[in-house]
Design an enzyme around this catalytic site. Structure first.
Site, mmCIF file in Angstrom:
data_model
loop_
_atom_site.group_PDB
_atom_site.id
_atom_site.type_symbol
_atom_site.label_atom_id
_atom_site.label_comp_id
_atom_site.label_asym_id
_atom_site.label_seq_id
_atom_site.Cartn_x
_atom_site.Cartn_y
_atom_site.Cartn_z
ATOM 1 N N LYS A 52 -5.666 -18.291 3.209
ATOM 2 C CA LYS A 52 -5.713 -19.756 3.121
ATOM 3 C C LYS A 52 -4.888 -20.355 4.255
ATOM 4 O O LYS A 52 -4.121 -19.643 4.925
ATOM 5 C CB LYS A 52 -5.180 -20.199 1.761
ATOM 6 C CG LYS A 52 -3.772 -19.736 1.469
ATOM 7 C CD LYS A 52 -3.392 -20.020 0.035
ATOM 8 C CE LYS A 52 -1.971 -19.532 -0.232
ATOM 9 N NZ LYS A 52 -1.344 -20.246 -1.324
ATOM 10 N N ARG A 147 2.311 -23.969 -12.651
ATOM 11 C CA ARG A 147 1.524 -24.736 -11.675
ATOM 12 C C ARG A 147 0.108 -24.971 -12.184
ATOM 13 O O ARG A 147 -0.316 -26.104 -12.355
ATOM 14 C CB ARG A 147 1.545 -23.987 -10.333
ATOM 15 C CG ARG A 147 0.905 -24.726 -9.189
ATOM 16 C CD ARG A 147 1.191 -24.067 -7.854
ATOM 17 N NE ARG A 147 0.602 -22.720 -7.706
ATOM 18 C CZ ARG A 147 0.697 -21.986 -6.602
ATOM 19 N NH1 ARG A 147 1.357 -22.451 -5.553
ATOM 20 N NH2 ARG A 147 0.145 -20.800 -6.536
ATOM 21 N N HIS A 176 0.120 -15.809 -11.375
ATOM 22 C CA HIS A 176 0.859 -15.853 -10.108
ATOM 23 C C HIS A 176 2.348 -15.738 -10.397
ATOM 24 O O HIS A 176 2.863 -16.421 -11.298
ATOM 25 C CB HIS A 176 0.539 -17.163 -9.380
ATOM 26 C CG HIS A 176 0.993 -17.173 -7.957
ATOM 27 N ND1 HIS A 176 0.688 -16.172 -7.065
ATOM 28 C CD2 HIS A 176 1.736 -18.068 -7.254
ATOM 29 C CE1 HIS A 176 1.215 -16.458 -5.880
ATOM 30 N NE2 HIS A 176 1.864 -17.601 -5.975
ATOM 31 N N ARG A 236 -2.758 -9.291 -4.087
ATOM 32 C CA ARG A 236 -3.102 -10.477 -3.275
ATOM 33 C C ARG A 236 -1.992 -10.807 -2.278
ATOM 34 O O ARG A 236 -1.393 -11.878 -2.352
ATOM 35 C CB ARG A 236 -3.279 -11.708 -4.180
ATOM 36 C CG ARG A 236 -4.280 -11.619 -5.289
ATOM 37 C CD ARG A 236 -4.487 -13.015 -5.901
ATOM 38 N NE ARG A 236 -3.262 -13.674 -6.258
ATOM 39 C CZ ARG A 236 -2.711 -13.677 -7.477
ATOM 40 N NH1 ARG A 236 -3.312 -13.072 -8.478
ATOM 41 N NH2 ARG A 236 -1.573 -14.319 -7.693
ATOM 42 N N TYR A 281 16.451 -37.707 23.315
ATOM 43 C CA TYR A 281 16.650 -38.905 22.490
ATOM 44 C C TYR A 281 18.038 -38.947 21.878
ATOM 45 O O TYR A 281 18.522 -37.939 21.334
ATOM 46 C CB TYR A 281 15.629 -38.939 21.357
ATOM 47 C CG TYR A 281 14.218 -39.244 21.796
ATOM 48 C CD1 TYR A 281 13.869 -40.495 22.290
ATOM 49 C CD2 TYR A 281 13.233 -38.268 21.703
ATOM 50 C CE1 TYR A 281 12.565 -40.774 22.676
ATOM 51 C CE2 TYR A 281 11.926 -38.530 22.088
ATOM 52 C CZ TYR A 281 11.600 -39.792 22.580
ATOM 53 O OH TYR A 281 10.320 -40.058 22.970
ATOM 54 N N CYS A 328 11.517 -33.106 20.876
ATOM 55 C CA CYS A 328 10.631 -34.274 20.973
ATOM 56 C C CYS A 328 9.254 -33.914 20.384
ATOM 57 O O CYS A 328 9.014 -32.783 19.982
ATOM 58 C CB CYS A 328 10.472 -34.692 22.428
ATOM 59 S SG CYS A 328 12.029 -34.937 23.287
ATOM 60 N N MET A 329 8.358 -34.878 20.407
ATOM 61 C CA MET A 329 7.029 -34.640 19.828
ATOM 62 C C MET A 329 6.285 -33.513 20.555
ATOM 63 O O MET A 329 5.661 -32.654 19.921
ATOM 64 C CB MET A 329 6.203 -35.933 19.885
ATOM 65 C CG MET A 329 4.894 -35.843 19.132
ATOM 66 S SD MET A 329 3.926 -37.352 19.243
ATOM 67 C CE MET A 329 4.878 -38.493 18.254
ATOM 68 N N ASP A 330 6.395 -33.501 21.897
ATOM 69 C CA ASP A 330 5.606 -32.546 22.684
ATOM 70 C C ASP A 330 6.463 -31.611 23.535
ATOM 71 O O ASP A 330 5.924 -30.765 24.242
ATOM 72 C CB ASP A 330 4.679 -33.305 23.657
ATOM 73 C CG ASP A 330 4.115 -34.554 23.034
ATOM 74 O OD1 ASP A 330 3.407 -34.420 22.024
ATOM 75 O OD2 ASP A 330 4.423 -35.661 23.527
#
Ligand SMILES: Cc1ncc(COP(=O)(O)O)c(C=O)c1O
Length: 387
Positions: A52, A147, A176, A236, A281, A328-330
């Protein structure tokens, strides 16, 4: 159907991939981890690989194909889209959707995907949508995870209802484990032991009632590696296949896992700065001495945690160098030291390889390897050396 990281080979490589961060996915390491898990299970126990979330960020189809070729019999997914992507690509093996599904049931049944039933409403939805076709069903029982699923006593009635349904084949029953990676998991009075015992008691009762389905399963990676009593018919594992321990305790008990993913990214800028120069920043990090700072093309939008700002190291030319200033973001910055140097385009390890492992970085980020790996974003180009 395509998934974010599984584009057709003809669509890769792009010329601009050279500028991107890369996730190198070592399929030999994947096969090694599969063999290690197999060695812990008895012959005849099936292995369902949890693939998954894009195979925990490693790329659903390349990973599933490699595992299928190495003998994994089945695959576990969270969503209809993931199940149908496996089927659409013709990956051999059974597919089980772990979560109850409401949308796409007819397509899933037609594609021979096994469905989870956790409550009577799930069975009703299948009966309403299956258009006369028989659905393969695994009933999920809650033995302590809290769950999904009914407690064993109520689950028995649900299992009997699935067995009676003309539109369902009762194929499995599963639970699980919530704490199998905790240090007390192997102790007789642990929460894990109570789950193991509750599931075994349910299976014995189903046996007596003539309702024991073919596949009983409970073991995640930790259960597969350390709790043979919970292997039943099928295991699993997920995280261990990808070479990361589920917990520090497990890391000490199972040292032979090989990390499957390594992330590197190119240097885009190099500068010499004087003592006191603020970096990134907020100026939260200022050079403590004259030094060389490199900017690297990887940021939090690619899944590198911002909480690692000034808190992690990267691997550069065989040594560790600190990540400095805010991520930073990138982009992020590295202090290469007063005598440091880097070429533009030179690649630096950020996760694994010369850098700390995903497990180590995630711990420093206040998270865990599952989250770090599954958040590695679509801008990070997955590469499969040797394929
Ligand atoms: C139902 C189910 N089975 C198996 C697994 C695999 O667990 P792990 O990655 O800890 O081995 C997961 C993952 O969370 C899961 O949700």
């Amino acid at each position: 159907m395509t998934t974010p990281h599984t584009v057709a080979p003809s669509e890769r490589p792009h010329p601009w991939d050279r500028d991107a961060p890369h996730a190198h996915v070592d399929l030999d390491a994947l096969r090694h981890n599969l063999a290690l898990l197999r060695a812990r299970t008895a012959p005849g126990v099936r292995l369902l690989a949890a693939v998954k979330a894009d195979a925990y960020g490693h790329g659903l189809l390349p990973v599933a194909r490699a595992l299928a070729a190495a003998g994994a019999e089945a695959f576990g997914v969270a969503t209809a889209a993931e199940a149908l992507a496996l089927r659409g690509a013709g990956v051999p093996g059974d597919v089980l959707a772990f979560g109850p599904v409401r949308a796409g049931i007819a397509e899933l049944v037609a594609a021979d995907v096994a469905l989870t039933v956790a409550q009577p409403a799930d069975l009703e939805a299948i009966a309403a949508a299956a258009a006369g076709a028989r659905a393969r069903v695994h009933v999920k029982v809650d033995t302590g995870m809290g769950r999904l699923g009914l407690a064993p006593a109520e689950a028995r009635a649900l299992i009997a209802a699935v067995d009676r349904s003309p539109l369902a084949d009762l194929e499995g029953v599963w639970t699980h484990l919530a704490s199998a990676d905790e240090p007390d998991a192997t102790e007789p009075d642990s929460a894990t032991h109570r789950q193991v015992a509750a599931f075994a008691a349910l299976l014995a009762r189903l046996e007596r009632d003539g309702l024991r389905p073919r596949w009983a399963h409970a073991a995640n990676s930790a259960g597969t590696l350390l709790l043979p009593e919970v292997h039943h018919d099928l295991v699993r594992p997920g995280i261990a296949l990808y070479g990361q321990p589920a917990s520090a305790w497990l890391a000490r008990r199972v040292p032979d896992l090989r990390p499957v993913m390594r992330v590197d990214a190119p240097v885009t800028f190099v500068k010499r700065v004087t003592a006191g120069t603020p970096i990134s920043y907020g100026g939260t990090w200022c050079a403590p001495r004259d030094t060389v700072v490199a900017t690297v093309r990887l940021g939090y939008a690619d899944g590198y945690p911002r909480s690692l700002s000034s808190q992690a190291e990267a691997g550069h030319r065989g040594r560790r160098v600190p990540v400095v200033g805010r991520v930073c973001m990138d982009q992020l910055m590295l202090d290469l030291g007063p005598d440091g140097d880097a070429e533009l385009g030179e690649r630096v390890d950020l996760i694994g390889g010369g850098a700390p492992t995903a497990f180590e970085l995630a711990a420093d980020a206040g998270s865990f390897a599952y989250e770090l790996l599954t958040r590695i974003g679509p801008r990070v180009v997955r590469r499969y050396p040797g394929t």
